[in-house]
Design a protein around this motif. Structure first.
Motif, short mmCIF file in Angstrom:
data_model
loop_
_atom_site.label_atom_id
_atom_site.label_comp_id
_atom_site.label_asym_id
_atom_site.label_seq_id
_atom_site.Cartn_x
_atom_site.Cartn_y
_atom_site.Cartn_z
N PRO A 149 0.80 -1.23 0.00
CA PRO A 149 0.00 0.00 0.00
C PRO A 149 0.83 1.28 0.00
N ASP A 150 2.13 1.19 0.29
CA ASP A 150 2.98 2.38 0.42
C ASP A 150 4.15 2.23 -0.55
N PRO A 151 4.00 2.71 -1.79
CA PRO A 151 5.02 2.44 -2.80
C PRO A 151 6.27 3.30 -2.69
N PHE A 152 6.22 4.45 -2.04
CA PHE A 152 7.35 5.36 -2.05
C PHE A 152 7.42 6.08 -0.71
N ALA A 153 8.58 6.00 -0.06
CA ALA A 153 8.79 6.66 1.22
C ALA A 153 10.21 7.20 1.27
N VAL A 154 10.42 8.15 2.17
CA VAL A 154 11.73 8.78 2.35
C VAL A 154 12.15 8.59 3.80
N SER A 155 13.40 8.31 4.01
CA SER A 155 13.91 8.11 5.36
C SER A 155 13.67 9.35 6.22
N PRO A 156 13.11 9.21 7.42
CA PRO A 156 12.89 10.37 8.29
C PRO A 156 14.19 11.07 8.68
N GLY A 157 15.29 10.37 8.61
CA GLY A 157 16.57 10.97 8.96
C GLY A 157 17.23 11.73 7.83
N LEU A 158 16.61 11.75 6.65
CA LEU A 158 17.20 12.44 5.51
C LEU A 158 17.01 13.95 5.66
N VAL A 159 18.11 14.68 5.65
CA VAL A 159 18.09 16.14 5.77
C VAL A 159 18.84 16.73 4.58
N LEU A 160 18.18 17.64 3.87
CA LEU A 160 18.82 18.36 2.77
C LEU A 160 19.06 19.80 3.21
N PRO A 161 20.31 20.19 3.46
CA PRO A 161 20.57 21.57 3.91
C PRO A 161 20.02 22.58 2.90
N GLY A 162 19.22 23.50 3.40
CA GLY A 162 18.66 24.53 2.55
C GLY A 162 17.35 24.14 1.88
N TRP A 163 16.84 22.93 2.16
CA TRP A 163 15.62 22.47 1.49
C TRP A 163 14.65 21.91 2.52
N ILE A 164 13.35 21.98 2.20
CA ILE A 164 12.29 21.35 2.98
C ILE A 164 11.71 20.23 2.14
N LEU A 165 11.65 19.01 2.68
CA LEU A 165 11.13 17.87 1.96
C LEU A 165 9.62 17.79 2.14
N LYS A 166 8.91 17.60 1.04
CA LYS A 166 7.47 17.47 1.05
C LYS A 166 7.08 16.00 0.86
N GLN A 167 5.77 15.75 0.78
CA GLN A 167 5.26 14.40 0.66
C GLN A 167 5.66 13.78 -0.68
N PRO A 168 6.27 12.58 -0.69
CA PRO A 168 6.64 11.94 -1.95
C PRO A 168 5.43 11.25 -2.58
N GLY A 169 5.55 10.93 -3.85
CA GLY A 169 4.47 10.25 -4.56
C GLY A 169 5.03 9.32 -5.63
N ALA A 170 4.28 8.27 -5.95
CA ALA A 170 4.67 7.30 -6.96
C ALA A 170 3.45 6.94 -7.80
N TYR A 171 3.67 6.70 -9.08
CA TYR A 171 2.57 6.36 -9.97
C TYR A 171 3.13 5.67 -11.21
N ALA A 172 2.27 4.86 -11.83
CA ALA A 172 2.65 4.21 -13.07
C ALA A 172 2.60 5.23 -14.20
N SER A 173 3.59 5.19 -15.07
CA SER A 173 3.69 6.14 -16.17
C SER A 173 4.18 5.40 -17.41
N SER A 174 4.53 6.14 -18.43
CA SER A 174 5.07 5.54 -19.64
C SER A 174 5.88 6.57 -20.38
N ILE A 175 6.74 6.11 -21.26
CA ILE A 175 7.55 6.97 -22.11
C ILE A 175 7.08 6.76 -23.54
N SER A 176 6.69 7.83 -24.20
CA SER A 176 6.27 7.75 -25.59
C SER A 176 7.51 7.86 -26.48
N LEU A 177 7.80 6.81 -27.20
CA LEU A 177 8.96 6.79 -28.09
C LEU A 177 8.50 7.21 -29.49
#
Length: 323
Positions: A149-177
């Motif tokens: 049920p939870d396809p994409f998550a980010v480690s709670p300990g991940l810190v990016l200096p100068g950035w605020i992390l928002k909610q991640p998301g995952a979805y099925a997609s495709s590439i049109s060749l």
């Protein structure tokens, strides 16, 4: 939102929509067999390079396959918008189990990823770190989907200096060749699509952390212009110092950001600073050298209003261009 850096002829379609090709109905051919479901857990993001249009990611990626274990395509996965140079991209299998639901495989992934930064709003910008995962063979007839049920998550300990992390998301997609790749299309196909799974992580820049170090030269230029209107002597030296300060600040920012960023907030700010300097020079010259000859009283009144008008117009113009 989707970014693709490995082919100039590929168009990323993160959320495919039906295409109207005319009055005749078009039947889309779906890959046969069970889908390969993908999930990811990001452990680290580093090397955010604005000039080279890339960032690096480390994550744990798992797959579930309900079909024949011998036909499990998990080992063929790759990051489609990754960078391939030596060992920069690496899929390492760390675990594999056979469960009642099918095959489960866990990989440790490390890769540099192409990201076309949108910096016209810098330093008030938000960015989407987009990772697109698919099979190495674009002609493979395997459907890809997100794990449940939870396809994409980010480690709670991940810190990016100068950035605020928002909610991640995952979805099925495709590439049109936009090519048949030298192979005829199947009946009912009008466009070749490569299934993929997209992982998106929204990050927001902490704007106030970048204002002082990146725009100190502009602040100094405004201060020097104010001093030139208050001090009656050495006025030319102060104006020249303001020009050098503003120009040096622009060169500094241009050295750390791509040229596309200059078309947005930074370019408008540079224009406001230089127009303000021209306003100070022109108004000062007209009031002190020309208008005083015609009407000394009016010249004195305008001299008093020159400083507040310059400060007010400059601050108002900056406020109007802030994204």
């Amino acid at each position: 939102m989707a970014q693709l850096g490995w082919s100039a002829k590929a168009d990323v379609d993160p959320r495919p929509t039906p295409i109207d090709w005319g009055s005749a109905p078009v039947e889309r051919v779906e890959p046969a067999g069970p889908p390969l479901r993908i999930g990811a857990y990001v452990t680290n993001i580093s090397d955010i390079d604005l000039l080279q249009d890339q960032f690096s990611v480390e994550m744990l990626l798992w797959t579930t396959w309900a079909g024949d274990p011998q036909a499990d395509p998990s080992d063929q996965l790759m990051i489609l918008n990754g960078i391939y140079d030596g060992d920069i991209q690496r899929f390492e299998r760390v675990s594999h189990e056979q469960t009642e639901a099918g095959s489960w495989t866990l990989y440790r992934v490390r890769s540099a990823v192409v990201k076309r930064w949108r910096l016209q709003r810098y330093p008030f910008d938000d960015q989407i770190l987009h990772i697109q995962i698919g099979l190495a063979d674009p002609l493979a007839s395997v459907n890809l989907d997100v794990a449940e049920p939870d396809p994409f998550a980010v480690s709670p300990g991940l810190v990016l200096p100068g950035w605020i992390l928002k909610q991640p998301g995952a979805y099925a997609s495709s590439i049109s060749l936009m090519s048949d790749l030298g192979r005829p299309l199947m009946d009912g196909e009008v466009l070749r699509r490569q299934p993929a799974v997209s992982l998106d992580l929204l990050i927001q820049r902490r704007s106030l952390l970048f204002v002082a170090p990146d725009f100190l030269g502009y602040m100094l230029a405004i201060g020097l212009c104010c001093m030139s209107l208050l001090i009656t002597h050495s006025r030319d030296d102060l104006i020249l110092a303001a020009v050098v300060s503003a120009g040096g600040n622009f060169v500094y920012i241009a050295g750390k950001l791509p040229v596309t960023a200059m078309a947005g907030f930074i370019g408008n700010l540079q224009l406001i600073i230089f127009l303000g300097i021209l306003y100070v020079v022109a108004a000062d010259e007209l009031i002190d050298s020309h208008l005083i000859v015609l009407n000394e009283r009016v010249s004195q009144v305008l001299r008093v209003l020159l400083l507040p008008s310059y400060v007010g117009i400059t601050l108002l113009a900056i406020f109007m261009i802030i994204p």
